[in-house]
Write an enzyme that holds these catalytic residues in place. Structure first.
Site: not given
Ligand code: RIB
Ligand code: CA
Length: 309
Positions: A11, A16, A40, A124, A165-166, A227, A239-240
């Site tokens: 996303d 990503d 996102n 991701t 989140f994901n 952030q 993260h991704d």
């Molecule tokens: O929590 C982090 C995730 O949520 C990452 O994949 C970021 O791109 C968002 O999608």
């Molecule tokens: Ca992501």
């Protein structure tokens, strides 16, 4: 070299974008295609961002838009982090690249059924597309070698105290994957928070001097600003791309095989990944969860990626 056939469901999204750069550049990965989820930002924006990225990086891979919303919940976006476009901080050239004619679910099903060997899936973003494909054609499941996912945490969350989140965007989709029997590798916040892309890292990557390095630095500076504002972090957690680093060099990681279930109760912990790290309940272990990452080795991989474009 034996290449890993892989589909990246994402996303984009700043982090990503770095995962796409790494997957597109590494010779050990055969990137079969990108399937796009809403997360996102809306699908319209994450889809456009994906097209801009593959065009800018000159990646000849199909881009297939997926579900515009989660299975049950209303879509929750992360524009506080990724901005109005979902990829704020960089201006792309005029977009010419177009979507593949197949929707994400169809591309996943067709590719898994047609490929001569089991295919690795990397997610991701919210896992809506893969969950839908599994429900629509469960016969694809034996053709999935493993799923390497960015999501969850065995510690605290990042959108609620409990949830990441994901997973929180589409907990029911995550539940389908976590109960599918497919081998899972979970890159949760516990490990992604160990690789903060601090300003000194950005300055190191700036000296690489390639077009991908310029993209990386502009995106990461925007990512760091939000952030810092939202989480008071000295740098955004990358993260991704941690998922792709695992495919390239799993020796960078310390893992633990545990049982993990998604909390679908509609209380404070809705969307939490409940990882049984001490095997309290003795249930079958379904997830290899990452606990540690060699951050120096990870950023060496990122630098090597940027040198390839
Ligand atoms: O929590 C982090 C995730 O949520 C990452 O994949 C970021 O791109 C968002 O999608
Ligand atoms: Ca992501």
């Amino acid at each position: 070299m034996r290449r890993t056939p892989m589909i990246l469901d994402c996303d984009p999204g700043h982090d990503d974008a770095v995962a796409i750069m790494m997957a597109g550049a590494d010779p050990s990965i055969e990137l079969l295609g990108l399937t796009i989820s809403a997360g996102n930002q809306t699908l319209e924006k994450t889809g456009r961002n994906a097209l801009n990225l593959v065009q800018y990086l000159n990646l000849d891979v199909p881009v297939c838009p997926g579900s515009p919303r989660p299975l049950i919940r209303e879509l929750q976006i992360a524009d506080d982090i990724h901005g109005e476009s979902g990829l704020d901080g960089f201006t792309f050239p005029p977009l010419k690249r177009r979507f593949d004619e197949r929707a994400a679910v169809d591309f996943i099903i067709d590719t898994l059924l047609a490929h001569p060997e089991p295919v690795t899936l990397v997610t991701t973003g919210p896992m809506t597309n893969v969950a839908l494909a599994m429900r629509l054609r469960p016969e694809i499941i034996p053709n999935i070698r493993r799923i390497v996912l960015m999501g969850g945490s065995y510690g605290y969350g990042n959108v609620t105290p409990a949830a990441e989140f994901n997973i929180r965007v589409d907990p029911e989709a995550a539940h389908i994957l976590f109960t599918s029997g497919v081998p899972l590798v979970m890159m949760g916040l516990d490990v992604t928070r160990q690789v903060l892309v601090r300003e000194e890292i950005i300055e190191r990557m700036e000296s690489v001097g390639t077009s991908a390095a310029r993209l990386f630095c502009d995106l990461m500076r925007a990512f760091n600003a939000t952030q810092r504002e939202v989480y008071s972090l000295p740098g955004g957690p990358l993260h991704d791309p941690v998922t792709i680093a695992y495919l390239i060099d799993p020796s960078l990681f310390t893992m633990q095989h545990v049982h993990c279930a998604i909390d679908l109760s509609h209380g404070e912990s809705y969307g939490r990944t409940n990882c049984d790290m001490f095997d309290y309940l003795g249930r079958p272990r379904n997830v290899h969860v990452a606990k540690q990452i060699d951050a120096e080795g990870f950023f060496d991989l990122v630098e090597h990626t940027l040198e390839q474009y």
